[in-house]
Write a protein that holds these residues in place. Sequence first.
Motif, PDB file in Angstrom:
ATOM      1  N   SER A  72     -82.843  52.696 -97.877  1.00  0.00           N
ATOM      2  CA  SER A  72     -82.466  53.919 -97.181  1.00  0.00           C
ATOM      3  C   SER A  72     -81.119  54.476 -97.652  1.00  0.00           C
ATOM      4  CB  SER A  72     -82.411  53.665 -95.677  1.00  0.00           C
ATOM      5  OG  SER A  72     -81.300  52.867 -95.354  1.00  0.00           O
ATOM      6  N   LEU A 110     -75.695  54.252 -89.182  1.00  0.00           N
ATOM      7  CA  LEU A 110     -77.054  54.340 -89.731  1.00  0.00           C
ATOM      8  C   LEU A 110     -77.504  52.989 -90.288  1.00  0.00           C
ATOM      9  CD1 LEU A 110     -76.780  57.807 -91.530  1.00  0.00           C
ATOM     10  CD2 LEU A 110     -77.965  57.299 -89.399  1.00  0.00           C
ATOM     11  N   VAL A 113     -78.543  50.644 -87.521  1.00  0.00           N
ATOM     12  CA  VAL A 113     -79.916  50.861 -87.057  1.00  0.00           C
ATOM     13  C   VAL A 113     -80.880  50.048 -87.926  1.00  0.00           C
ATOM     14  CG1 VAL A 113     -81.759  52.568 -86.822  1.00  0.00           C
ATOM     15  CG2 VAL A 113     -79.432  53.151 -86.129  1.00  0.00           C
ATOM     16  N   ASN A 114     -80.693  50.116 -89.259  1.00  0.00           N
ATOM     17  CA  ASN A 114     -81.498  49.288 -90.169  1.00  0.00           C
ATOM     18  C   ASN A 114     -81.381  47.822 -89.799  1.00  0.00           C
ATOM     19  OD1 ASN A 114     -82.341  51.417 -91.762  1.00  0.00           O
ATOM     20  ND2 ASN A 114     -80.622  51.235 -93.171  1.00  0.00           N
ATOM     21  N   THR A 129     -86.686  49.909 -94.125  1.00  0.00           N
ATOM     22  CA  THR A 129     -85.813  50.847 -94.829  1.00  0.00           C
ATOM     23  C   THR A 129     -86.616  51.922 -95.571  1.00  0.00           C
ATOM     24  OG1 THR A 129     -85.607  49.372 -96.732  1.00  0.00           O
ATOM     25  CG2 THR A 129     -83.933  49.210 -95.039  1.00  0.00           C
ATOM     26  N   THR A 132     -86.805  54.305 -92.690  1.00  0.00           N
ATOM     27  CA  THR A 132     -85.578  55.049 -92.399  1.00  0.00           C
ATOM     28  C   THR A 132     -85.180  55.941 -93.582  1.00  0.00           C
ATOM     29  OG1 THR A 132     -84.283  53.108 -93.012  1.00  0.00           O
ATOM     30  CG2 THR A 132     -84.626  53.481 -90.674  1.00  0.00           C
ATOM     31  N   LEU A 135     -86.986  58.853 -92.636  1.00  0.00           N
ATOM     32  CA  LEU A 135     -86.552  59.338 -91.332  1.00  0.00           C
ATOM     33  C   LEU A 135     -85.175  60.016 -91.386  1.00  0.00           C
ATOM     34  CD1 LEU A 135     -88.117  59.090 -88.750  1.00  0.00           C
ATOM     35  CD2 LEU A 135     -86.728  57.112 -88.142  1.00  0.00           C
ATOM     36  N   TYR A 136     -84.196  59.349 -92.017  1.00  0.00           N
ATOM     37  CA  TYR A 136     -82.842  59.907 -92.090  1.00  0.00           C
ATOM     38  C   TYR A 136     -82.866  61.246 -92.837  1.00  0.00           C
ATOM     39  CZ  TYR A 136     -81.093  55.300 -90.655  1.00  0.00           C
ATOM     40  OH  TYR A 136     -80.847  54.152 -89.978  1.00  0.00           O
TER      41      TYR A 136
ATOM     42  N   LEU B 299     -91.569  56.765 -89.295  1.00  0.00           N
ATOM     43  CA  LEU B 299     -91.290  56.233 -87.955  1.00  0.00           C
ATOM     44  C   LEU B 299     -92.476  55.400 -87.473  1.00  0.00           C
ATOM     45  CD1 LEU B 299     -89.236  56.356 -85.609  1.00  0.00           C
ATOM     46  CD2 LEU B 299     -90.555  58.239 -84.674  1.00  0.00           C
ATOM     47  N   ILE B 302     -92.448  51.977 -89.087  1.00  0.00           N
ATOM     48  CA  ILE B 302     -91.517  51.019 -88.474  1.00  0.00           C
ATOM     49  C   ILE B 302     -92.066  50.547 -87.136  1.00  0.00           C
ATOM     50  CG2 ILE B 302     -89.211  50.718 -87.517  1.00  0.00           C
ATOM     51  CD1 ILE B 302     -88.192  52.733 -89.491  1.00  0.00           C
TER      52      ILE B 302
END
Lengths: 356, 345
Positions: A72, A110, A113-114, A129, A132, A135-136, B299, B302
Motif C-alpha cells: 500500500s 495509515l 491501519v495496515n 495491503t 488498502t 482503498l487509500y 475493502l 480485506i
Amino acid sequence: MSDTILRRVRPEQFRELILVVVTLGLLAFFATQIPGYFDPRSVNRLTVGLAIPLVVAVGQVLVVLTRNIDLSVSSIVGMVAYVVGTLLTRSEALSAPLAVLLSILLGAALGAVNGLIVAYGRVPAVIATLGTLALYRVVLVEFSGARTVTTADLPDWLNDVPSATLLAVGGYDLRLVVGVALLTVILGQFALRSLPFGRRLYAIGSNPAAARTAGLPVERDVFTAFALSGALSGLAGFLFLVRFGNITVTAAQGLELQVVAAVVVGGVNIFGGSGSMIGALMGVLLIEILQQSLLRWAGISEFARDAILGLLILLAVTADAVILGRLREAWVRVRRRDQERAQAATAGVGGATHGA
Amino acid sequence: MGRELWRRLRSWEGLLAILLLVVLAFNVTRVPNFLTVTNQINLFQLGIEKAIVVLVMAFVIISGEIDLSVASMMGLSAAVVAALFELGVPVPLAILVALGVGAGFGLINGFFVARVGLSSLAVTLAGYVGFRGLARLLVQDRSVGGFPAWFTDLGQRGLIGPVTLSILLFAILAVVAAVALHASGFGRLAYEVGNSAPAARFSGVPVARVKIAIFTLSGLVSALAGVLMAARLGAVRASTAEGFELDIITVVLLGGVSIFGGVGTMLGVLLSTYLVLNLRNGLVIAGVTGNTQTGIIGLLLILSVLAPNLWERGRAGLRRRRPEPSLRAPPVAPAGSMPSRAATE
C-alpha cells in the motif's frame, strides 16, 4: 585461501559485495556508452531520484523481514503528498517542521491501519495491503474531487527545498532530500543491528511460531513495523510533494512494485528473516541507475527500458540465489571440517591419556 | 436436513452465495430486464478475459505460488498479434505465435520458480516488468487496429446465438478446470504441493514438474485472454490489460483460495467471479465510478478474511471468560449457537 575467507565472513555478507561489484560494473559500462555520464548535473539528478524510493524501501525492509509485505506504500505516498500539499496551499501558517511532522503522522496512521488488520486481524499481508492499496487511492480520488495541487500555489520555502544543498564538492551536491534519505538508511541499519526491536524482526521472520513460543511480542512488533513503514512512506510523500510540486490523484502510482523489486534485488529475503538496509540501498541504487541510464542510452530504444529492467531483476535474483547457495554450502563444509578436526584432536588427546 | 443446510451455508461458498443473492436482488430491483440473456451476456463480456485468467490463477495460488505477470502477458500476446499483423503475417498464424510466446514465457517462469528455487513473487515481478516492456517494444506508443472483420467479429459477436467465443471458451475452461482440480490426479497433486512442498516431495510427488506445468498453463491461458481482448477491443496498445493482475488475484482470494496454498475450490472461485461481475454492474447502476469500484472490491477483499477471523476470536474470547467447561457437565452447545462441524458429521 578461500577457506580462510569463509572462516571469517558469513555468506550473507558477500551479498552486499556482489551488489557493489555489479553496480560498479554497470556504472563503468554506461560511462563508456553515454557521453558526460559522470557530469555533476547527471550525477545530481541520479542521487535526487534515489531519495523517495530509498525512504520507502527502508520501511519496506522492516515489514519484509517479518515475513510480510506492504503493497500500500504508493497510495500512502500519494495521499500524504496530496493532503499535505492541499493544506499548504490553503494555509500560510503551516510551518516547515509542522508540515513534515504532519506527513509522518498521517503516514503512520495509515500504516497503523495496515498493522491492525495484519497483526491483530490475522489477515495475510498480501491481501490486507492489496486491499488498502486500492482503498487509500480511492479515498484520495473521492475526497479530492480529482483536483490538482500546483507548484504555483505552494509556499515559496517549499519550492526551495529540492535545491537546498548540505555539501557541495566541485559541483557534486549532497542535496538535503538525499541527506534525509541516507539518514533513514543509517538509522534503519542501526535499529536492525543494535536495537532489540530490530533483532526481534529477524527472529519473527525466521520462524514466527518459534518467536511466539519464545515469548516475543510478535503481534506488537509486526504492528510497529507496518506503522513505521507507513510513517516512512509519509515522509516520502512529503519528499514527493517537494520534488514534483504538481500533485495529481494518481501521484506515485506504481512505486510499490519498484520498491519491492529494489528490496528483492537488494537481497532481502521475501520469506523474511534475512536482509539489511545496506542491501536495500544497493537495490534501490541499482534499479535507479538502470532506469535513468537506459533512458539516456542512445544504443537502445527508449521502449526497451522495461524489457531490460525485467530481465535484470530476474538475473539479479537468480545470481543472488545461486551464488549465495554455493557460498553457503562451502561455508557449512568448511565449518564442519574444522569441527571434525577439533573433535579428532580432542579425541586424540583423550586416547593418549587413556593409553598411559 | 435443516442442520445440513446450515452447515453448507456456513462454508465459504455459502457465504459467497448469500452475498451474491443480495447483490443480484439489488440489481434485479434496480434494472428492468436484468436477468435477460442479452444483459447477462453483456455483463460477462465486460470482464471475460479476467474471468478466464482467474481460472488458471486459482491453480497457481492453490499450488502455493503467485503469478504477478499475467496481465503483462495478456498485453504482450495482444502486442505480438498486432505487431505480426502489421508485418503482414496472417492473423491465425499470429495468434498461434502469441499463444506459443505465452506458453514459452510461462515455462520460463516455472523453470525459475521450480528448478532454480526462486520465490515466485520475485520471478513474476520480473515478468510483470519485462513482458510489459516487450509489449512496449513491439507496438511502442501506437494503437494498432484494422484487424480483419472475422477476427473482431469473433471477439464482439455471438458465435452460438448470442454467446460469444470468449464466453464459450470461459464455460468450457471452467468445466475443465473444475474437473482437473477436483476429480483428477493433477488437481490432487496441486493441493499436495500447495499444502506442503517438502511433504509432497518426500511422498514422491514431482513437485517441480507440477509447478512448471501450472506456470506454463498460466502463461498460455493469459496469452489466450490477451488475444481475445485484442479481438473484443479491435485495437491494441502497449498498455492493454494494465493493472488486471490485482483484479484477478482479488477474485481468486475472495473465492476462498488461501494465499498460503493448499486450500480453495473452483465453485468458490466461480461464485466470486460472478459476484464481482454483478457487484461492478450494481455499482455502475448506483452511479459509482470505476476507480471507486476497485476500492470497494479491495475493502471486500480485506473484510472477507478479517470478518471470519474476528468472528472466531469473539467466540474464543467468550469461551475463555466462562468457567472451564471441562470441569463441569459435558459441554452442551448454547442455545442459538451454530453446530460445530464435528457435531453434524
